[in-house]
Design an enzyme around this catalytic site. Sequence first.
Site, short mmCIF file in Angstrom:
data_model
loop_
_atom_site.label_atom_id
_atom_site.label_comp_id
_atom_site.label_asym_id
_atom_site.label_seq_id
_atom_site.Cartn_x
_atom_site.Cartn_y
_atom_site.Cartn_z
N PRO A 2 0.79 -1.21 0.00
CA PRO A 2 0.00 0.00 0.00
C PRO A 2 0.83 1.27 0.00
O PRO A 2 1.77 1.40 0.76
CB PRO A 2 -0.73 -0.08 1.33
CG PRO A 2 0.19 -0.86 2.20
CD PRO A 2 1.18 -1.57 1.34
N GLU A 3 0.41 2.18 -0.80
CA GLU A 3 0.87 3.56 -0.67
C GLU A 3 -0.31 4.33 -0.10
O GLU A 3 -1.32 3.75 0.27
CB GLU A 3 1.33 4.09 -2.02
CG GLU A 3 2.47 3.27 -2.61
CD GLU A 3 2.98 3.80 -3.94
OE1 GLU A 3 3.01 5.03 -4.10
OE2 GLU A 3 3.33 3.00 -4.81
N ARG A 122 3.59 -11.53 3.66
CA ARG A 122 5.04 -11.31 3.77
C ARG A 122 5.47 -10.86 5.16
O ARG A 122 6.65 -10.76 5.43
CB ARG A 122 5.49 -10.31 2.70
CG ARG A 122 5.37 -10.88 1.31
CD ARG A 122 5.63 -9.85 0.25
NE ARG A 122 7.04 -9.51 0.14
CZ ARG A 122 7.52 -8.65 -0.73
NH1 ARG A 122 6.71 -8.04 -1.56
NH2 ARG A 122 8.80 -8.38 -0.78
#
Length: 289
Positions: A2-3, A122
């Site tokens: 996400p940005e 992750r």
Amino acid sequence: MPELPEVETVRRGLAPVLEGARIEAVEVRRPDLRVPFPPRFAARLEGRKIVKLRRRAKFLIAELDDGNALVAHLGMSGSFRIARAAPVGADAFHHPRSRLEAHDHVVFRLSNGAVVTFNDPRRFGLMDLLPMAELAESRHFRRLGVEPDAKSLDGPALASLMGRRKVALKVALCDQHLIAGLGNIYASEALWRARISPRRAATALVGRGGPDRAARLAKGIHEVLAEAIKAGGSSLRDHAQVDGELGEFQHHFAVYDREGEKCLRADGGTIRRIVQGGRSTFFCPVCQR
DNA sequence: GCTGTAACCTGTCGGC
DNA sequence: TGCCGACAGGTTACAG
């Protein structure tokens, strides 16, 4: 994942469910994220009411009624999803095991019947619990730069922030200590909109031609973020909204992940991919100078 | 202090 | 089909 646009999309999806709800139970299914959970994480959350959910850069901040804040970062692959609890007695956690998925690390059961699950394959994400009064000086926030969607971030402000850095402009745009919220996708996209090469040094925002470049880049940043938020962010591999819907902005990329394709501009060339700071940058070598 | 690089972890994709 | 390497939207520690 996400940005800023993706995190803001997640915030807008979670806020109506979280704000005003009490946390009845917290299950930490896997505690070894990038940053270890604070001591007694679940116990300190249970019974607390969530007053407000806000965002700072790529962090989500849930303000609690005891003066603490639950801080969450999605890392590269984190996501939240919302489900309704099964009837009481369906299982010990009112959350049927069959509905748990791989990499579901934290499950929150709320007083309004919602079950909010944090999933992060992750495990680069994090969750922390800090006093509200100490947030600004905490290790997560004390060195963060300005919000890229702030109206005050105009050309002169951008030039003042970045103009002394000798690194490439694209690398500087991704530096969270300068501007907090831009990442690899939207830095490339903003530079394309501004017609500026990502290989220029950040010092190109000052001196001859600098003010004009800085103004174009500030405009490009504001536009691309606003459009991406409106589209629900970009869904490439991991990002989905809290209801499972995918974002749409990936269909509007001008350069990102378009290596070898034609630039969208009539006076453009073929999109190239280069590596800067160990990460892919996409740009048009013809219209971005 | 600044800069570049490697590492963290897991999943996916392309090439062989 | 299976194996291997490269790569992925972020952040931090460390060396130079």
